[in-house]
Design an enzyme around this catalytic site. Structure first.
Site, PDB file in Angstrom:
ATOM      1  N   LYS A 177     -42.946  17.036  82.647  1.00 48.51           N
ATOM      2  CA  LYS A 177     -43.734  15.866  82.992  1.00 48.51           C
ATOM      3  C   LYS A 177     -43.221  15.340  84.325  1.00 48.51           C
ATOM      4  CE  LYS A 177     -41.166  12.906  79.739  1.00 48.51           C
ATOM      5  NZ  LYS A 177     -40.487  13.761  78.767  1.00 48.51           N
TER       6      LYS A 177
ATOM      7  N   ASP B  26     -39.082  11.876  85.220  1.00 47.64           N
ATOM      8  CA  ASP B  26     -40.243  12.561  84.656  1.00 47.64           C
ATOM      9  C   ASP B  26     -41.220  11.627  83.947  1.00 47.64           C
ATOM     10  OD1 ASP B  26     -38.566  12.118  82.532  1.00 47.64           O
ATOM     11  OD2 ASP B  26     -38.547  14.198  81.800  1.00 47.64           O
ATOM     12  N   ARG B  27     -40.811  10.393  83.656  1.00 49.13           N
ATOM     13  CA  ARG B  27     -41.739   9.451  83.011  1.00 49.13           C
ATOM     14  C   ARG B  27     -42.381   8.526  84.033  1.00 49.13           C
ATOM     15  NH1 ARG B  27     -39.419   7.479  77.236  1.00 49.13           N
ATOM     16  NH2 ARG B  27     -38.674   9.510  76.558  1.00 49.13           N
TER      17      ARG B  27
ATOM     18  N   ASP C  28     -38.353   6.912  85.094  1.00 48.18           N
ATOM     19  CA  ASP C  28     -37.145   6.811  84.265  1.00 48.18           C
ATOM     20  C   ASP C  28     -35.926   7.454  84.927  1.00 48.18           C
ATOM     21  OD1 ASP C  28     -37.923   9.455  83.974  1.00 48.18           O
ATOM     22  OD2 ASP C  28     -37.240   9.596  81.906  1.00 48.18           O
TER      23      ASP C  28
ATOM     24  N   SER D 250     -32.129  11.368  80.536  1.00 48.48           N
ATOM     25  CA  SER D 250     -33.432  10.759  80.771  1.00 48.48           C
ATOM     26  C   SER D 250     -33.414   9.230  80.787  1.00 48.48           C
ATOM     27  CB  SER D 250     -34.402  11.284  79.723  1.00 48.48           C
ATOM     28  OG  SER D 250     -35.700  10.879  80.018  1.00 48.48           O
ATOM     29  N   HIS D 251     -34.103   8.632  79.828  1.00 51.92           N
ATOM     30  CA  HIS D 251     -34.291   7.173  79.796  1.00 51.92           C
ATOM     31  C   HIS D 251     -33.129   6.451  79.115  1.00 51.92           C
ATOM     32  CE1 HIS D 251     -35.708   9.215  76.295  1.00 51.92           C
ATOM     33  NE2 HIS D 251     -35.518   8.113  75.592  1.00 51.92           N
TER      34      HIS D 251
ATOM     35  N   ASP E 210     -34.460  10.355  84.895  1.00 55.86           N
ATOM     36  CA  ASP E 210     -34.579  11.670  85.534  1.00 55.86           C
ATOM     37  C   ASP E 210     -35.917  11.889  86.220  1.00 55.86           C
ATOM     38  OD1 ASP E 210     -35.791  11.700  83.014  1.00 55.86           O
ATOM     39  OD2 ASP E 210     -35.479  13.849  82.762  1.00 55.86           O
TER      40      ASP E 210
HETATM   41  C1  VG1 Z   1     -38.751  11.085  73.329  1.00 55.59           C
HETATM   42  C2  VG1 Z   1     -40.254  10.934  73.428  1.00 55.59           C
HETATM   43  C3  VG1 Z   1     -40.891  12.280  73.712  1.00 55.59           C
HETATM   44  C4  VG1 Z   1     -40.280  12.870  74.986  1.00 55.59           C
HETATM   45  C5  VG1 Z   1     -38.774  12.931  74.859  1.00 55.59           C
HETATM   46  C6  VG1 Z   1     -38.105  13.387  76.138  1.00 55.59           C
HETATM   47  O1  VG1 Z   1     -38.427  11.950  72.264  1.00 55.59           O
HETATM   48  O2  VG1 Z   1     -40.782  10.377  72.259  1.00 55.59           O
HETATM   49  O3  VG1 Z   1     -42.281  12.132  73.816  1.00 55.59           O
HETATM   50  O4  VG1 Z   1     -40.784  14.157  75.223  1.00 55.59           O
HETATM   51  O5  VG1 Z   1     -38.251  11.644  74.543  1.00 55.59           O
HETATM   52  O6  VG1 Z   1     -38.449  12.574  77.203  1.00 55.59           O
HETATM   53  P1  VG1 Z   1     -37.974  11.433  70.802  1.00 55.59           P
HETATM   54  O7  VG1 Z   1     -37.645  12.668  70.032  1.00 55.59           O
HETATM   55  O8  VG1 Z   1     -36.834  10.500  71.006  1.00 55.59           O
HETATM   56  O9  VG1 Z   1     -39.163  10.698  70.242  1.00 55.59           O
HETATM   57  V1  VG1 Z   1     -37.356  12.383  78.460  1.00 55.59           V
HETATM   58  O10 VG1 Z   1     -38.091  11.519  79.656  1.00 55.59           O
HETATM   59  O11 VG1 Z   1     -36.065  11.974  77.595  1.00 55.59           O
HETATM   60  O12 VG1 Z   1     -36.964  14.004  78.967  1.00 55.59           O
HETATM   61 CO    CO Z   2     -37.068  11.539  81.337  1.00 58.44          CO
END
Ligand code: VG1
Ligand code: CO
Length: 543
Positions: A376, A281-282, A277, A113-114, A279
Site C-alpha cells: 500500500k 504506506d497508510r 504512517d 508501521s503505525h 513507514d
Molecule cells: C493492521 C490492519 C491491516 C494492515 C496491517 C499492516 O493489521 O488492520 O489492515 O494490513 O495492520 O499495516 P491488524 O492485524 O493489526 O488488524 V501497516 O501500515 O502496519 O504495514
Molecule cells: Co504502515
C-alpha cells in the site's frame, strides 16, 4: 575479516503476524533475537549465491543497528549486493518500488508501521519477495518453522558500514550500495500522475497540508509536494523523521493525527489535508472540515481512476480486505469489473496483482494502493486525490457526496479494544463462534442475521487456503458486524470490531456514522458480551 558461525537457541515467539515480526525493542535487543530471525529468513528463501537484496526501514529507534547486523549477515550468507537507502531509510512503498525496478531477489524492510517507536516502543522486520510484495503466508510460515529449530547463524566479523554517504563499499565479497531513498520513488510517482495539472491546481490558491507525523514520509512528501509540485514550503508538517516520531503515535487517523485534524477543522482550513504512517504506506484523506473514510476513498479512487494518466485505460479489477466496507464493490459492479475479497494484510493482494486480475486494492485501515508497487502506498493515494481534484475542480466534500448520491453510502466504523488480556479476547471470539447456530435468522431491531461464518479465503491464483480470518455476521440488509483479533499488536490482544450499514437514501447521507450505526454497535456489544468479558466500557480508538 572472517565469517563467524554463532551457536544459538530458538525463541518460541518468532511467528510473523499480519505484516512481519513485530515486537518491543527490548525483545529485539535480546542477544541473538534479531540474528535468529534474519538467519531464518535467509534459510527459508534460498537466494542463489550472489543475489541482490534491498534493505531499509522507517528510521525508528534500532533501525541503524539492525541494518548493520543484517548487512554483515547478508555478506556471510552469500549475497552479492545489498542496496541500502541512505541513512538506512526506505519507506515501505519505496522499498517495493526499488525491489521491482532493479529486479532484485527481494528486500528486508524494518518497520513497525503505525506503532510508536523509541527504546521502549515497537520494532519490526519483514521480507518482501522479488515482486516487491510482502512474502506470502507459505513463506512466512516457513520462516517461523525455521526459527523454531535454529541452532546457529552466520555473520561477518567486520567494521560497520557508513550509511550516510551515497556510494559503494564492500563487505567481505559483498557490494553495499548506499542510494538515495527518494529519487526512484519520486520518478515512479511522476510517471503515474498528471503533475502539470496538479501544479496548476496548487498555483491557483488551492491549499494543502500534509502531516508526515515525524515519520519516514517527510523527505518523500517534501520532494514531491513542495519541490516537484510547487506547494508552498510548510505545506508538509512534521516532516523531519525522528527515531521516536517525536513521542507520537504515527498512525494517520482522527485520533492520532490530531495536529492535522485541528488545522483541517479550524477557521483557516486548507482545501485538502492528508497524513501517512510510520513507514509511509497508510494514508488519511481530509477535505475542509471533512473526513473521508478509507473504504470510501478506495471506492472513489476506483470510480475516478480513468481521470488519471496511469489508469486511463480502466481497471482490470479491484480487491479489498474482508473487513473493508463494500463501497468499492458497488463501483466494481457499475464498472463491470471483478471485485475480490481477501483476508486482512497486503500480502494477500500480491498474487492477484501479479496475475493481472486487479489494479487497485485497499483496506479499511487507511491503506490504498495499486499495481505500480506491491505495497500500500500513502503518498500515491495523496497524489491520486490531488490529480482527481485538479481534474474535477470540486471540493473533497462535494466529490464524496456526489459519489454517495450515485452509489449509496456505506456507513462504517471500527472499534479497537487494545491491550486486552489474551484469554478474555479469545473468550469473546469463542463465545461468538459457539453462538453462530443460534444467531442465524435472528432479528435484532431492524436487522436480521442472514449468515455468520469464520472467513476463509482460497487464493484464486495459487489455491492456498487461509482459514480463521475473522468472524462475520452478515445481515439481510447488507449491514455487517465483523470481529477479528489484530496480528500487529505487541501487547496482549487487540480486538477489532468492524461495523457497516448501507444506506441508499440520500436524505440520510448527512448523518454522523456513529449515529447511523448506533443500533448495530449495540447489537455487536450485546451478542459478543464484550463488555462483561473484557471489563471494557469503551474502545481504545474509534476510526
Ligand atoms: C493492521 C490492519 C491491516 C494492515 C496491517 C499492516 O493489521 O488492520 O489492515 O494490513 O495492520 O499495516 P491488524 O492485524 O493489526 O488488524 V501497516 O501500515 O502496519 O504495514
Ligand atoms: Co504502515
Amino acid at each position: 575479516m572472517s565469517i563467524r558461525t554463532v551457536s544459538t537457541q530458538p525463541f518460541p515467539d518468532q511467528k510473523p503476524g499480519t505484516s512481519g515480526l513485530r515486537k518491543k525493542v527490548p525483545t529485539f535487543r535480546q542477544p541473538h533475537y534479531l540474528e535468529n530471525f534474519v538467519q531464518s529468513i535467509f534459510d527459508s528463501i534460498a537466494a542463489p549465491q550472489g543475489s541482490t537484496l534491498v534493505l531499509g526501514g522507517d528510521g525508528r529507534y534500532y533501525n541503524r543497528l539492525a541494518i548493520q547486523i543484517i548487512l554483515k549477515m547478508a555478506a556471510a550468507n552469500g549475497f552479492g549486493q545489498v542496496l541500502v537507502g541512505r541513512g538506512g531509510i526506505l519507506s515501505t512503498p519505496a522499498a517495493s518500488c526499488v525491489i521491482r525496478k532493479y529486479k532484485t531477489f527481494g528486500g528486508i524492510i524494518l518497520s513497525a508501521s503505525h506503532n510508536p517507536g523509541g527504546p521502549d516502543g515497537d520494532f519490526g522486520i519483514k521480507f518482501n519477495s522479488s515482486n516487491g510484495g510482502p512474502a506470502t503466508e507459505t513463506v512466512t510460515e516457513a520462516i517461523y518453522v525455521k526459527s523454531k529449530a535454529i541452532s546457529s547463524y552466520r555473520i561477518l566479523d567486520t567494521e560497520d558500514v557508513m550509511l550516510d554517504k551515497l556510494g559503494e563499499t564492500t563487505l567481505g565479497g559483498m557490494k553495499v550500495k548506499v542510494f538515495d531513498p527518494v529519487s526512484d520513488y519520486a520518478e515512479l510517482m511522476e510517471s503515474l500522475f498528471d503533475f502539470p495539472a496538479i501544479r496548476t491546481l496548487l498555483k491557483s490558491g488551492f491549499k494543502i497540508k500534509f502531516d508526515a507525523m515525524h515519520a519516514v514520509n517527510g523527505p518523500y512528501a517534501k520532494e514531491l509536494l513542495e519541490k516537484r509540485l510547487g506547494a508552498p514550503v510548510g505545506s508538509v508538517m512534521n516532516g523531519v523523521p525522528l527515531e521516536d516520531f517525536g513521542g507520537g503515535h504515527p498512525d494517520p487517523n482522527l485520533t492520532y493525527a490530531h495536529d492535522l485534524v485541528e488545522i483541517m477543522y479550524g477557521a483557516e482550513a486548507p482545501d485538502f489535508g492528508a497524513a501517512s504512517d510510520g513507514d509511509g504506506d497508510r494514508n488519511m484523506i481530509l477535505g475542509k472540515r471533512f473526513f473521508v473514510t478509507p473504504s470510501d476513498s478506495l471506492a472513489l479512487l476506483a470510480a475516478n481512476a480513468t481521470l488519471i494518466p496511469a489508469y486511463k485505460q480502466g481497471l482490470a479489477g479491484v480487491a479489498r480486505s474482508m473487513p473493508t466496507s463494500a463501497a468499492v464493490d458497488r463501483v466494481a459492479k457499475a464498472l463491470n469489473i471483478p471485485c475480490y475479497e481477501t483476508p486482512t494484510g497486503w500480502k494477500f493482494f500480491g498474487n492477484l496483482m501479479d496475475a493481472g486480475k486487479v489494479t487497485l486494492c485497499g483496506e479499511e485501515s487507511f491503506g490504498t494502493g495499486s499495481n505500480h508497487v506491491r505495497e500500500k502506498d500513502g503518498l500515491w493515494a495523496v497524489l491520486f486525490w490531488l490529480n482527481i481534484l485538479a481534474v474535477r475542480k470540486q471540493s473533497v466534500e462535494s466529490i464524496v457526496r456526489e459519489h454517495w448520491a450515485r452509489f449509496g453510502r456505506n456507513f462504517y466504523s471500527r472499534y479497537d479494544y487494545e491491550g486486552l488480556p489474551t484469554e478474555a479476547a479469545n473468550g469473546v471470539i469463542q463465545h461468538l463462534r459457539d453462538n453462530f447456530p443460534t444467531l442465524t435468522n435472528k432479528q435484532f431491531g431492524n436487522h436480521t442475521v442472514q449468515t455468520c461464518d469464520d472467513f476463509s479465503y482460497t487464493d484464486p491464483v495459487d489455491g492456498s487456503i487461509s482459514k480463521g480470518q475473522g468472524l462475520r455476521i452478515l445481515f439481510s440488509d447488507d449491514s455487517r458486524i465483523i470481529f477479528r483479533l489484530s496480528g500487529t499488536g505487541t501487547e496482549g490482544a487487540t480486538l477489532r470490531v468492524y461495523l457497516e450499514a448501507y444506506e441508499a437514501d440520500v436524505s440520510r447521507h448527512h448523518l454522523d456514522a456513529q449515529e447511523a450505526l448506533k443500533e448495530l454497535i449495540r447489537v455487536a456489544l450485546d451478542i459478543s458480551e464484550l463488555q462483561s468479558r473484557t471489563g471494557r466500557d469503551q474502545p481504545t480508538v474509534i476510526t
